[in-house]
Enzyme design. Structure first.
Site, mmCIF file in Angstrom:
data_model
loop_
_atom_site.group_PDB
_atom_site.id
_atom_site.type_symbol
_atom_site.label_atom_id
_atom_site.label_comp_id
_atom_site.label_asym_id
_atom_site.label_seq_id
_atom_site.Cartn_x
_atom_site.Cartn_y
_atom_site.Cartn_z
ATOM 1 N N GLY A 1 4.906 -55.834 31.998
ATOM 2 C CA GLY A 1 5.202 -54.901 33.080
ATOM 3 C C GLY A 1 5.772 -55.566 34.317
ATOM 4 O O GLY A 1 5.868 -54.951 35.372
ATOM 5 N N HIS B 1 -5.745 -55.381 24.168
ATOM 6 C CA HIS B 1 -4.631 -55.411 25.125
ATOM 7 C C HIS B 1 -5.101 -56.051 26.435
ATOM 8 O O HIS B 1 -6.244 -55.866 26.849
ATOM 9 C CB HIS B 1 -4.123 -53.986 25.366
ATOM 10 C CG HIS B 1 -2.830 -53.968 26.109
ATOM 11 N ND1 HIS B 1 -2.765 -54.085 27.484
ATOM 12 C CD2 HIS B 1 -1.548 -53.903 25.672
ATOM 13 C CE1 HIS B 1 -1.495 -54.063 27.855
ATOM 14 N NE2 HIS B 1 -0.738 -53.962 26.773
ATOM 15 N N GLU C 1 -4.634 -55.288 29.410
ATOM 16 C CA GLU C 1 -5.149 -54.358 30.422
ATOM 17 C C GLU C 1 -6.596 -53.989 30.113
ATOM 18 O O GLU C 1 -7.408 -53.805 31.023
ATOM 19 C CB GLU C 1 -4.241 -53.111 30.489
ATOM 20 C CG GLU C 1 -2.923 -53.456 31.178
ATOM 21 C CD GLU C 1 -1.734 -52.606 30.772
ATOM 22 O OE1 GLU C 1 -1.912 -51.530 30.182
ATOM 23 O OE2 GLU C 1 -0.599 -53.049 31.048
ATOM 24 N N ASN D 1 3.736 -48.804 23.114
ATOM 25 C CA ASN D 1 2.446 -48.530 23.744
ATOM 26 C C ASN D 1 2.708 -47.655 24.971
ATOM 27 O O ASN D 1 3.230 -48.139 25.965
ATOM 28 C CB ASN D 1 1.796 -49.864 24.147
ATOM 29 C CG ASN D 1 0.512 -49.662 24.922
ATOM 30 O OD1 ASN D 1 -0.002 -48.559 25.019
ATOM 31 N ND2 ASN D 1 -0.007 -50.753 25.499
ATOM 32 N N TRP D 2 2.347 -46.407 24.849
ATOM 33 C CA TRP D 2 2.674 -45.461 25.932
ATOM 34 C C TRP D 2 1.665 -45.502 27.078
ATOM 35 O O TRP D 2 1.843 -44.804 28.076
ATOM 36 C CB TRP D 2 2.762 -44.029 25.374
ATOM 37 C CG TRP D 2 3.906 -43.801 24.440
ATOM 38 C CD1 TRP D 2 4.764 -44.745 23.927
ATOM 39 C CD2 TRP D 2 4.334 -42.547 23.897
ATOM 40 N NE1 TRP D 2 5.688 -44.152 23.109
ATOM 41 C CE2 TRP D 2 5.447 -42.795 23.065
ATOM 42 C CE3 TRP D 2 3.884 -41.234 24.021
ATOM 43 C CZ2 TRP D 2 6.115 -41.793 22.362
ATOM 44 C CZ3 TRP D 2 4.535 -40.226 23.334
ATOM 45 C CH2 TRP D 2 5.653 -40.504 22.519
ATOM 46 N N LYS D 3 0.590 -46.250 26.903
ATOM 47 C CA LYS D 3 -0.436 -46.398 27.946
ATOM 48 C C LYS D 3 -0.865 -45.011 28.470
ATOM 49 O O LYS D 3 -0.881 -44.047 27.711
ATOM 50 C CB LYS D 3 0.079 -47.305 29.060
ATOM 51 C CG LYS D 3 0.632 -48.625 28.514
ATOM 52 C CD LYS D 3 0.892 -49.645 29.555
ATOM 53 C CE LYS D 3 1.507 -50.867 28.903
ATOM 54 N NZ LYS D 3 1.628 -52.002 29.798
ATOM 55 N N SER E 1 7.832 -57.118 28.623
ATOM 56 C CA SER E 1 9.140 -56.802 29.216
ATOM 57 C C SER E 1 10.296 -56.912 28.219
ATOM 58 O O SER E 1 11.393 -57.356 28.586
ATOM 59 C CB SER E 1 9.392 -57.675 30.450
ATOM 60 O OG SER E 1 8.417 -57.424 31.435
ATOM 61 N N GLU F 1 1.186 -61.417 23.680
ATOM 62 C CA GLU F 1 1.683 -60.810 24.911
ATOM 63 C C GLU F 1 1.255 -61.672 26.102
ATOM 64 O O GLU F 1 0.126 -61.511 26.608
ATOM 65 C CB GLU F 1 1.105 -59.409 25.077
ATOM 66 C CG GLU F 1 1.453 -58.470 23.958
ATOM 67 C CD GLU F 1 1.386 -57.018 24.418
ATOM 68 O OE1 GLU F 1 2.429 -56.374 24.394
ATOM 69 O OE2 GLU F 1 0.311 -56.574 24.827
ATOM 70 N N GLY G 1 6.079 -51.792 26.068
ATOM 71 C CA GLY G 1 5.418 -50.919 27.034
ATOM 72 C C GLY G 1 6.435 -50.024 27.729
ATOM 73 O O GLY G 1 6.847 -48.990 27.202
ATOM 74 N N GLY G 2 6.875 -50.439 28.904
ATOM 75 C CA GLY G 2 7.750 -49.611 29.746
ATOM 76 C C GLY G 2 8.959 -49.041 29.007
ATOM 77 O O GLY G 2 9.273 -47.855 29.140
HETATM 78 C C1 PEP Z 1 2.500 -53.961 26.939
HETATM 79 O O1 PEP Z 1 1.828 -53.466 27.836
HETATM 80 O O2 PEP Z 1 2.021 -54.103 25.800
HETATM 81 C C2 PEP Z 1 3.874 -54.350 27.243
HETATM 82 C C3 PEP Z 1 4.477 -55.179 26.440
HETATM 83 O O3 PEP Z 1 4.427 -53.813 28.388
HETATM 84 P P1 PEP Z 1 5.925 -54.049 28.946
HETATM 85 O O4 PEP Z 1 6.868 -53.944 27.783
HETATM 86 O O5 PEP Z 1 6.111 -52.960 29.946
HETATM 87 O O6 PEP Z 1 5.932 -55.412 29.553
#
Ligand code: PEP
Length: 250
Positions: free
Chosen positions: A173, A95, A97, A9-11, A213, A167, A234-235
């Protein structure tokens, strides 16, 4: 069929040029045969070029959102038909967010799920508890309610278009990961919750991804758990080497 999936997920990261650069790096570095289905979710404006770029690869493209309406006066929104028209057949919905910052309720997410399914898109359905829910021991209730209110209205025949992504909000994050045992405990609970409402076949075949994470150094242990079928990343999806290492951990 229960699949192993790693989705990035590149957000709201990567402009057009950076998107192309990251895709080129992924194409070069990902093995042509992987144990996992690989997906990337760039931002809306880069979806069409990503689809073109990835045409002859086994990397799929997902959108990060869609609007429940078929079209109309919804300034700034994107419909399922628009996504399909540029070749996008996967979408991330629910999600945390979107839930927290854009006030998406379970009812809003349920309507988006219906729209995506009407357009025969695959839905990566995200859900998970906040820190306060875990601290008060309410995490199983929260997760069950998010599933029931956002997803369980669908018909059994549509489950082959659903991927679940657990999640925990406190792990997204933050660098804080659920321990492999915490992930397994919740994934098993999720699978049993699906089983109670939809039976063995659907419960045993639905893929349940973990997100929060995930990094190259914890992916192997998390993915080794029997009810964890991959990850939503994500990151670490923004760096080709890290994402490739995570895919290779499956
Ligand atoms: C996400 O936003 O779906 C996610 C899992 O982010 P991260 O891996 O950065 O925690």
């Amino acid at each position: 069929m229960r699949k192993k999936i790693v989705a990035g997920n590149w957000k709201m990261h990567k402009n057009a040029e950076q998107t192309e650069d990251l895709l080129n790096e992924l194409i070069a570095k990902l093995p042509t045969e992987t144990n996992a289905h690989v997906m990337v979710a760039p931002t809306f404006v880069n979806l069409a070029s990503a689809v073109d770029h990835l045409e002859f690869t086994n990397i799929e493209v997902a959108a990060q959102n869609l609007h429940a309406a078929e079209g109309g006066a919804f300034t700034g929104e994107i419909s399922a038909d628009m996504l399909k028209s540029v070749g996008v057949t996967n979408v991330i919905l629910g999600h945390s967010e979107r839930r927290a910052m854009f006030h998406e309720t379970d009812a809003v997410i349920a309507a988006k799920v219906d729209t995506a399914l009407r357009h025969e898109m695959t839905v990566l359905f995200c859900f998970g508890e906040e820190l306060k829910d875990r601290q008060t021991g309410n995490h199983f209730n929260i997760v069950e309610n998010q599933l029931r209110d956002g997803l369980f209205h669908i018909e059994a025949k549509n489950w082959d278009k659903i991927v679940l992504a657990y999640e925990p909000v406190w792990a997204i994050g933050t660098g804080e990961t659920a321990s492999p045992d915490q992930a397994q405990e919740m994934h098993q609970f999720i699978r049993e919750t699906v089983r109670k409402s939809f039976g063995n076949d659907i419960a045993d075949n639905v893929s349940i991804l973990y997100g929060g994470s995930v990094k190259p150094d914890n992916a192997v242990e998390i993915f080794s758990k029997p009810d964890v079928d991959g990850g939503l990343i994500g990151g670490a999806a923004l760096k080709a080497d890290d994402f490739v290492a995570i895919v290779n951990s499956i």
